[in-house]
Design an enzyme around this catalytic site. Structure first.
Site, PDB file in Angstrom:
ATOM      1  N   SER A  39       0.843  -1.194   0.000  1.00 18.20           N
ATOM      2  CA  SER A  39       0.000   0.000   0.000  1.00 18.20           C
ATOM      3  C   SER A  39       0.879   1.245   0.000  1.00 18.20           C
ATOM      4  O   SER A  39       2.082   1.176   0.259  1.00 18.20           O
ATOM      5  CB  SER A  39      -0.890   0.012   1.240  1.00 18.20           C
ATOM      6  OG  SER A  39      -0.100   0.281   2.382  1.00 18.20           O
ATOM      7  N   LYS A  40       0.236   2.369  -0.261  1.00 21.76           N
ATOM      8  CA  LYS A  40       0.962   3.634  -0.265  1.00 21.76           C
ATOM      9  C   LYS A  40       1.556   3.890   1.124  1.00 21.76           C
ATOM     10  O   LYS A  40       2.633   4.449   1.254  1.00 21.76           O
ATOM     11  CB  LYS A  40       0.012   4.757  -0.675  1.00 21.76           C
ATOM     12  CG  LYS A  40       0.615   6.139  -0.521  1.00 21.76           C
ATOM     13  CD  LYS A  40       0.007   7.111  -1.490  1.00 21.76           C
ATOM     14  CE  LYS A  40       0.182   8.559  -1.094  1.00 21.76           C
ATOM     15  NZ  LYS A  40       1.340   8.915  -0.312  1.00 21.76           N
ATOM     16  N   ARG A  41       0.836   3.455   2.147  1.00 18.09           N
ATOM     17  CA  ARG A  41       1.313   3.656   3.518  1.00 18.09           C
ATOM     18  C   ARG A  41       2.675   2.973   3.742  1.00 18.09           C
ATOM     19  O   ARG A  41       3.534   3.516   4.432  1.00 18.09           O
ATOM     20  CB  ARG A  41       0.264   3.131   4.504  1.00 18.09           C
ATOM     21  CG  ARG A  41       0.354   3.749   5.850  1.00 18.09           C
ATOM     22  CD  ARG A  41      -0.974   4.244   6.454  1.00 18.09           C
ATOM     23  NE  ARG A  41      -2.191   3.638   5.949  1.00 18.09           N
ATOM     24  CZ  ARG A  41      -2.788   2.568   6.509  1.00 18.09           C
ATOM     25  NH1 ARG A  41      -2.235   1.961   7.544  1.00 18.09           N
ATOM     26  NH2 ARG A  41      -3.930   2.132   6.033  1.00 18.09           N
TER      27      ARG A  41
ATOM     28  N   ASP B 281       5.262   5.256   2.342  1.00 21.98           N
ATOM     29  CA  ASP B 281       5.475   6.442   3.179  1.00 21.98           C
ATOM     30  C   ASP B 281       6.297   6.082   4.411  1.00 21.98           C
ATOM     31  O   ASP B 281       7.181   6.829   4.830  1.00 21.98           O
ATOM     32  CB  ASP B 281       4.129   7.031   3.620  1.00 21.98           C
ATOM     33  CG  ASP B 281       3.362   7.624   2.442  1.00 21.98           C
ATOM     34  OD1 ASP B 281       4.007   7.852   1.390  1.00 21.98           O
ATOM     35  OD2 ASP B 281       2.148   7.840   2.556  1.00 21.98           O
TER      36      ASP B 281
END
Ligand code: GLU
Length: 522
Positions: free
Chosen positions: A262-264, A267
């Site tokens: 996921s994008k998380r 990050d």
């Protein structure tokens, strides 16, 4: 039976920036198309207007341009099967919706969202299907006149696919083999909405794959649950003989832990999940991109290609796009998810960066220097790159561990290279390297070294001239000046070979830095 021409498509919905998993899907389609001398189509699936994001389509096109993945036809590429944007194909879909209605394969349903909600509250795990459809308001349950009246009065409706229960539906998947499911678990999917006159994903996708003569559907695993429905749609249209072969690619998994990437994760661990930087048009929030982070497109492509496929024992991991075309094998893709090892991605970037001549690094390096207020020349910047590109850098990873790695990005150079362009501002006796190498007698020794170096003029200040002179002096006097000399020129224990550094700085700057250090450290 004559072999069918290979035609594949990449069909994103423009709902935001293209996720890195989508890039891999497009890449596999590209490799497959090239390998079979076929066509790769770029289709935009924008029938869900509520999820449309301006700029997403251009973003996707730019991303593939950067990556070197070329399409043969489609949006912005032209071709015989257009238009390739689904929102421009309304009239085409109407005809096919009509066909399903006329053949009794689909029906019209008037249930409002409120009615459906109420039903869901009333019946646990409610599904609109053969079991329940006669309790609902649709053209199967209502008298014909009533249906006609409602339509004439402008009542909104949807068209639903009439799924016959109790059948085993088989999807013959090139990666997963036979995947079968009983049709009773499927619901009567909405195929068309009168409210916007547009089909849903399922109908548009099937109609377009048929009309565009798509031979293979290669897409992410998340679409596997839709595949039985798609098989039934092909049958309902009577197109089973030209149904594409399916291949559902393995999921991309988180670098650590379970679940899909996921994008998380990006990050948290500090890697991009998008090919290019993306600025959200609504919030203005910026998401980082591989391009802006300093990745080379060849490295990204190579890294992605190996997430779910590999060329087999004894084969190099480093492959150009052309080499991959020769080696790629769809049937050898793995069924199980591929862990997104972003550190491996950095390793690939390191490898490709090292293959580039120093001149190729300098535009990006120059930009960073300018951002730090330094003006230099491409020649001098290339010299620094040559001296420093093999260095190892220390960094803190996403889990706060101190680690070391090779230089993977041009931007890694800057913290290592400041002293080439800026003299040390202060000489710090607290610095371990300084205190260890600056003794009582060092200032005197450095004074002598200044004397030795002064014999050369600016033009003679080269490694070849300097080295024999300094070595001879050191030998004659027993001096070991190199670490202290480094303190003078760098301020600490970093940097390249001392002669190379001194030659780069030149006579004047070298002697000035030495005199400063002598004055400061005494
Ligand atoms: N529009 C779908 C997507 O966004 C296409 C899925 C498919 O390839 O069938 O990925």
């Amino acid at each position: 039976m004559s072999e069918r021409r290979v035609r594949v498509r990449f069909a994103p919905s423009p709902t935001g920036p293209l996720h890195i998993g989508g890039v891999r899907t497009a890449l596999y389609n590209y490799l497959f198309a090239r390998q079979h001398g076929g066509d790769l189509i770029f289709r935009i699936e924008d029938t869900d207007s509520s999820r449309f994001v301006p700029g997403a389509e251009d973003y996707i096109i730019e991303a593939f341009q950067w990556l070197g993945i070329k399409f043969d036809e489609g949006v912005s590429f032209g071709g015989q099967h257009g238009p390739y944007r689904q929102s421009e194909r309304r009239d085409i879909y109407r005809k096919y919706v009509r066909q399903l209605l006329d053949n009794g394969k689909a029906y019209i349903a008037f249930d409002t969202p409120e009615e459906l909600d109420a039903k869901r509250k009333e019946v646990e795990n409610f599904q609109y299907d053969a079991q329940t459809r006669m309790q609902m308001r649709n053209s199967l349950s209502l008298p014909k006149e009533e249906v006609e009246r409602l339509i004439a009065e402008g009542e909104q409706y949807v068209v639903r696919f009439k799924i016959e229960p109790g059948r085993d539906v088989h999807v013959d998947d090139l990666i997963r083999g036979d995947v079968s499911i009983n049709s009773s678990v499927l619901d009567d999917k909405v195929l068309f909405k009168s409210a916007d006159g547009l089909p849903t994903y399922h109908l548009a996708n099937i109609v377009d794959d048929h009309l565009m003569e798509v031979s293979h559907v290669i897409r992410g695993e998340e679409w596997l649950p839709s595949a039985p429905l798609h098989v039934l749609l092909y049958e309902a249209f009577g197109w089973q003989d030209t149904m594409p072969r399916f291949a559902h690619l393995p999921l991309l998994l988180k670098p650590v832990g379970n679940g899909k990437l996921s994008k998380r994760d990006g990050d948290k661990l500090g890697f991009p999940v998008f090919p290019l930087e993306w600025k959200d048009p609504q919030t203005g929030a910026i998401s980082s991109g591989y391009r802006e982070q300093g990745y080379l497109p060849e490295a990204v492509v190579n890294f992605l290609a190996l997430l779910g496929w590999n060329p087999g024992e004894g084969h190099e991991e480093m492959m150009s796009l052309d080499e991959m075309v020769g080696l790629f094998d769809l049937s050898k893709c793995s069924k199980s998810g591929a862990r997104f090892d972003y550190v491996k991605g950095m390793w690939f970037n390191h490898q490709y960066l090292m293959q580039q001549p120093a001149e190729a690094w300098t535009p990006a390096f120059d930009k960073i220097l300018r951002e730090n207020g330094i003006e230099s020349t491409p020649e001098r910047e290339a010299q620094v790159v040559e001296m420093m590109k093999m260095k190892v850098i220390e960094y803190v990873d996403g889990e706060n561990n101190k680690k070391k790695r090779n230089i993977s990005f041009v931007s890694d150079l800057w913290p290592l290279c400041r002293f080439f362009f800026v003299a040390p501002e202060r000489y710090d006796k607290e610095d371990g390297f300084v205190s260890k190498n600056w003794k009582e007698t060092t200032a005197q020794e450095m004074d002598q070294l200044v004397g030795v170096l002064s014999a050369l003029d600016e033009k003679e200040f080269t490694v070849e001239e300097m080295k024999p002179l300094v070595d001879a002096w050191a030998e004659a006097t027993g001096a070991r000046p190199w670490n202290a000399w480094r303190v003078c020129l760098v301020g600490t224990g970093q940097g390249p070979d001392m002669y190379e550094l001194a030659a780069f700085l030149g006579r004047q700057e070298t002697i000035k830095r030495m005199e400063n250090a002598i004055a400061a450290l005494g």
